[in-house]
Design a protein around this motif. Structure first.
Motif, PDB file in Angstrom:
ATOM      1  N   ARG A  79      -6.894  47.684  44.399  1.00  5.09           N
ATOM      2  CA  ARG A  79      -7.636  48.217  43.278  1.00  5.09           C
ATOM      3  C   ARG A  79      -6.750  47.730  42.112  1.00  5.09           C
ATOM      4  O   ARG A  79      -6.932  46.304  41.064  1.00  5.09           O
ATOM      5  N   ARG A  80      -5.954  48.346  42.256  1.00  4.56           N
ATOM      6  CA  ARG A  80      -5.038  48.832  40.849  1.00  4.56           C
ATOM      7  C   ARG A  80      -3.626  47.345  40.900  1.00  4.56           C
ATOM      8  O   ARG A  80      -4.103  46.390  39.561  1.00  4.56           O
ATOM      9  N   ALA A  81      -3.483  47.388  42.099  1.00  5.97           N
ATOM     10  CA  ALA A  81      -2.651  46.151  42.019  1.00  5.97           C
ATOM     11  C   ALA A  81      -3.359  44.439  41.529  1.00  5.97           C
ATOM     12  O   ALA A  81      -2.461  44.144  41.312  1.00  5.97           O
ATOM     13  N   ARG A  82      -4.045  44.691  42.145  1.00  6.01           N
ATOM     14  CA  ARG A  82      -5.142  43.443  41.657  1.00  6.01           C
ATOM     15  C   ARG A  82      -5.867  43.944  40.067  1.00  6.01           C
ATOM     16  O   ARG A  82      -5.619  41.728  39.120  1.00  6.01           O
ATOM     17  N   ALA A  83      -6.187  44.298  39.194  1.00  2.87           N
ATOM     18  CA  ALA A  83      -6.122  44.643  38.174  1.00  2.87           C
ATOM     19  C   ALA A  83      -4.879  43.748  37.474  1.00  2.87           C
ATOM     20  O   ALA A  83      -4.991  43.171  35.858  1.00  2.87           O
ATOM     21  N   GLY A  84      -3.991  44.867  38.103  1.00  2.00           N
ATOM     22  CA  GLY A  84      -2.406  44.608  36.929  1.00  2.00           C
ATOM     23  C   GLY A  84      -1.731  42.758  37.704  1.00  2.00           C
ATOM     24  O   GLY A  84      -1.300  42.325  36.088  1.00  2.00           O
ATOM     25  N   ALA A  85      -1.853  42.493  38.377  1.00  2.00           N
ATOM     26  CA  ALA A  85      -1.702  41.263  39.152  1.00  2.00           C
ATOM     27  C   ALA A  85      -2.467  40.220  37.966  1.00  2.00           C
ATOM     28  O   ALA A  85      -1.841  39.255  37.177  1.00  2.00           O
ATOM     29  N   ALA A  86      -3.428  40.259  37.608  1.00  2.00           N
ATOM     30  CA  ALA A  86      -4.618  39.416  36.755  1.00  2.00           C
ATOM     31  C   ALA A  86      -4.242  39.628  35.628  1.00  2.00           C
ATOM     32  O   ALA A  86      -3.917  38.979  35.280  1.00  2.00           O
ATOM     33  N   LEU A  87      -3.987  40.838  35.100  1.00  2.00           N
ATOM     34  CA  LEU A  87      -2.975  40.425  33.713  1.00  2.00           C
ATOM     35  C   LEU A  87      -2.113  40.475  33.305  1.00  2.00           C
ATOM     36  O   LEU A  87      -2.072  39.797  32.169  1.00  2.00           O
ATOM     37  N   ASP A  88      -1.279  40.630  34.417  1.00  2.00           N
ATOM     38  CA  ASP A  88       0.263  39.541  34.148  1.00  2.00           C
ATOM     39  C   ASP A  88       0.125  38.108  34.446  1.00  2.00           C
ATOM     40  O   ASP A  88       0.798  37.325  33.829  1.00  2.00           O
ATOM     41  N   ARG A  89      -0.996  37.664  34.768  1.00  2.00           N
ATOM     42  CA  ARG A  89      -1.341  36.063  35.263  1.00  2.00           C
ATOM     43  C   ARG A  89      -1.558  35.435  34.018  1.00  2.00           C
ATOM     44  O   ARG A  89      -1.292  34.430  33.590  1.00  2.00           O
ATOM     45  N   VAL A  90      -2.912  36.270  32.927  1.00  2.00           N
ATOM     46  CA  VAL A  90      -2.945  35.911  31.459  1.00  2.00           C
ATOM     47  C   VAL A  90      -2.037  36.161  30.027  1.00  2.00           C
ATOM     48  O   VAL A  90      -1.979  35.960  29.236  1.00  2.00           O
ATOM     49  N   GLY A  91      -1.407  36.433  31.067  1.00  2.00           N
ATOM     50  CA  GLY A  91       0.604  36.839  29.643  1.00  2.00           C
ATOM     51  C   GLY A  91      -0.402  38.383  28.738  1.00  2.00           C
ATOM     52  O   GLY A  91       0.315  39.198  28.487  1.00  2.00           O
ATOM     53  N   LEU A  92      -0.547  39.434  29.636  1.00  3.63           N
ATOM     54  CA  LEU A  92      -1.189  40.623  28.646  1.00  3.63           C
ATOM     55  C   LEU A  92      -0.690  41.989  29.748  1.00  3.63           C
ATOM     56  O   LEU A  92      -1.167  43.362  29.212  1.00  3.63           O
ATOM     57  N   GLY A  93       0.567  41.623  30.345  1.00  7.41           N
ATOM     58  CA  GLY A  93       0.813  42.594  31.326  1.00  7.41           C
ATOM     59  C   GLY A  93       1.121  43.881  30.100  1.00  7.41           C
ATOM     60  O   GLY A  93       0.718  45.072  30.837  1.00  7.41           O
ATOM     61  N   ALA A  94       1.694  43.914  29.576  1.00  7.73           N
ATOM     62  CA  ALA A  94       3.039  45.009  28.808  1.00  7.73           C
ATOM     63  C   ALA A  94       1.380  45.175  27.737  1.00  7.73           C
ATOM     64  O   ALA A  94       1.824  46.960  27.273  1.00  7.73           O
TER      65      ALA A  94
END
Ligand SMILES: Nc1ncnc2c1ncn2[C@@H]1O[C@H](COP(=O)(O)OP(=O)(O)O)[C@@H](O)[C@H]1O
Ligand SMILES: [Mg+2]
Lengths: 322, 272
Positions: free
Chosen positions: A116-131
């Motif tokens: 669950r954590r990994a998917r949430a993080g990956a989705a945010l990374d994908r739209v450029g909001l990782g930081a």
């Protein structure tokens, strides 16, 4: 299988306080969206695009007709497992961070723990909001909220992604990113359905489009089919004999004299230019240029809408887009 | 999966309230009242244990009521107003699970708050007990840290859970938080006086049709006054176990019915 099937879909809203009368926002819509590719639901503001999408999601209930999502009736909870949705001008929870929101939604899709954590993080990374994932959403700009909206629409690895005006309110970089993301989703084999009143977006993205006006589907097909239907050809030639001009009048939409013996012929949409050019040459004229005109979605759009829409309306949107 | 999704929704309601200023405003208000009661208790020596119990239970109930009403009416309508409901309902979350999750989330918030205030009350009473002289203690109706107080706070919690269900129903029903606020307060006040309404015909000269209607209202609205054990507990009077179980059962069943009604209403709603 068609990821989206719509049959006779109709939606009335009651309008008026004392004597409510039905206002038909969506009127007998029928279309199927094939698997894979990008489908653009286009139309001016108020055409019924958002209403149609909300009917697909069972947020609204149809007055008549029905809709199917991923082979199940709209509203089926199982079908939503493989569905991503970005609402028009989305808003979420001010008190949550982007990461908390995505983990909440990922949890609703049934993912647990590390996954669950990994998917949430990956989705945010994908739209450029990782930081920015740990910042509360109330501090987010409109463009960032839109990105969060996109992230939550893909967190479940959806087979079908429905986006309502995904590019509205974004700056040029944001628009480009969204466009690239839609194409990437398509390349991953997902079906994308998005709505827009901006035609240049659709032209660059869509394999198929449906054009809505006043709740009705006035045109539907591939971009190629629609533009071929709408656009004509300009043929310019010099040394054209007057006799040929007279003879050609029946075959062309319009003839303009540019200079002595130099003419521009406007061939009607659907009229192939090759035989005309051959005849020109046979008459002894010299070809100057052949130019397809109006082979843009905008012309197809105006053609399909007829007089239903003010021209300046769409032009304004178009210039805002570029 | 069903339980997990409901728990997720509930947990997020709790989280939102924990981060909400309204909750702290109410908690601060409660603290202020308790401080005032201590002050008052020191002025009237000997009576202080009873006063602390009285005021403490009243504050727990009052703060709980404020929380329930103000957080309860926004429980669903806030999601609709800010339109977060649209992305949420696009998830594989059946509407009934959304409503049940919302309900349990607020009940959790309220139970945690009532429990915290109860602990604070007990600490204060323990302190008074420790400070008191044997002669003072002998004059008390009941022990300072009387476990019966827990019964009173438990009944308060059930009363609040019932009111939460009522607020949730109006929240799911209407599109205006202000309207649901008015309705919820209206039902609460009517419910507190439900016994008087039932006996309306005995006390007031009125056409029989009117007294019948008024009495019927008295039977329909939740009987909130039934949950009030404050006076008995403070004065050390016995509370029959059958009364407690009957009242608790009534509260739970009524609350469940209100939640079901909220689900029925909410399932028919459209969102634009
Ligand atoms: N909740 C509503 N009540 C009444 N009319 C509505 C409602 N939602 C949309 N409409 C009407 O339905 C029509 C289509 O709206 P919409 O689907 O939002 O258009 P679009 O998304 O294409 O801009 C408009 O005329 C709009 O005024
Ligand atoms: Mg719209």
């Amino acid at each position: 299988m068609f990821p989206v099937r719509v049959l006779g879909l109709t939606k009335d809203f009651p309008q008026g306080f004392w004597r409510p009368r039905p206002h038909r926002a969506v009127d007998g819509l029928s279309f199927d969206i094939p698997e894979g590719g990008v489908f653009g639901l286009l139309g001016p503001n108020g055409a019924g695009k958002s209403t149609t999408l909300k009917l697909l999601l069972d947020l609204l209930r149809p007055t008549a007709g029905r809709a199917e999502i991923l082979g199940r009736p709209a509203g089926d909870v199982g079908a939503r497992q493989r569905l991503g949705f970005l609402p028009e001008n989305p808003t979420f929870y001010d008190h949550l961070t982007a990461e908390e929101l995505l983990e909440y939604f990922a949890g609703l899709f049934g993912y647990r723990g590390e996954d669950r954590r990994a998917r949430a993080g990956a989705a945010l990374d994908r739209v450029g909001l990782g930081a920015d994932r740990r910042r509360p959403l109330r501090q987010y700009s409109k463009g960032m909220v839109q990105r969060v909206g996109l992230a939550q629409a893909i967190v479940n690895d959806p087979a079908l992604v429905i986006l309502d005006e995904p590019m509205s309110g974004l700056d040029p970089i944001g628009r480009r990113d969204v466009r690239e993301m839609i194409l990437a989703l398509r390349d991953e084999g997902r079906t994308v359905l998005f709505s827009s009143h901006i035609l240049s977006d659709a032209e660059q993205l869509c394999s198929r489009v449906g054009i809505l006006a006043k709740g009705r589907l006035v045109a539907e097909g591939t971009v190629g089919e629609l533009t071929r239907h709408a656009g004509g050809t300009d043929v310019t030639a010099s040394d054209v004999p007057t006799a040929f001009v007279d003879r050609a009048a029946a075959r062309v939409r319009k003839t303009s004299r540019i200079a002595d013996g130099r003419y521009r012929f406007e061939l009607a949409p659907g009229e192939r230019p090759e035989p005309f050019i051959a005849d020109l040459a046979a008459a002894g004229a010299a070809l100057v240029s052949v130019a397809p005109v109006g082979a843009s979605l905008e012309d197809a759009f105006l053609h399909a809408l007829g007089n239903d829409v003010r021209v300046d309306d769409t032009r304004g949107d178009r210039s805002a887009a570029s | 999966m069903t339980v997990r999704r409901i728990a997720l929704v509930a947990w997020h309601v709790f989280k939102e309230h924990v981060r909400d200023r309204v909750l702290y405003a109410i908690a601060g208000f409660a603290l202020l009242l308790v401080a005032a009661s201590i002050l008052l208790g020191q002025l009237t020596a000997g009576e202080d244990v009873k006063i602390i119990k009285d005021l403490g239970l009243a504050v727990i109930e009052g703060a709980g009521l404020l929380m329930t009403i103000f957080l309860g009416v926004g429980l669903v309508s806030r999601e609709i107003d800010r339109r977060s409901i649209i992305s949420l309902l696009a998830k594989p979350l059946p509407r009934w699970q959304f409503i049940v999750g919302k309900y349990l989330g607020l009940v959790l918030t309220i139970v945690v708050n009532v429990a915290a205030m109860t602990v604070a009350l007990f600490l204060m009473l323990k302190y008074l007990d420790w400070r008191a002289l044997p002669v003072e203690r002998a004059a008390w109706d009941a022990a300072a840290a009387d476990p019966h107080l827990l019964l009173a706070t438990l009944m308060i919690a059930i009363e609040l859970a019932l009111l939460t269900a009522v607020a949730l129903f109006f929240s799911a029903f209407s599109s205006s938080a202000l309207l649901s606020l008015a309705f919820t307060i209206g039902i609460y006040v009517t419910g507190v006086f439900s016994l008087d309404l039932r006996r309306f015909g005995d006390t007031v000269e009125a056409p029989s049709i009117v007294s019948h209607v008024v009495a019927a209202i008295g039977w329909i609205v939740p009987a909130f006054s039934a949950f009030d054990l404050k006076a008995q507990v403070v004065h050390g009077l016995p509370v029959p176990a059958s009364y407690v179980t009957l009242t608790a059962g009534y509260g739970v069943i009524y609350a469940a019915a209100a939640v079901v009604a909220a689900i029925l209403v909410f399932s028919r709603r459209e969102f634009t």
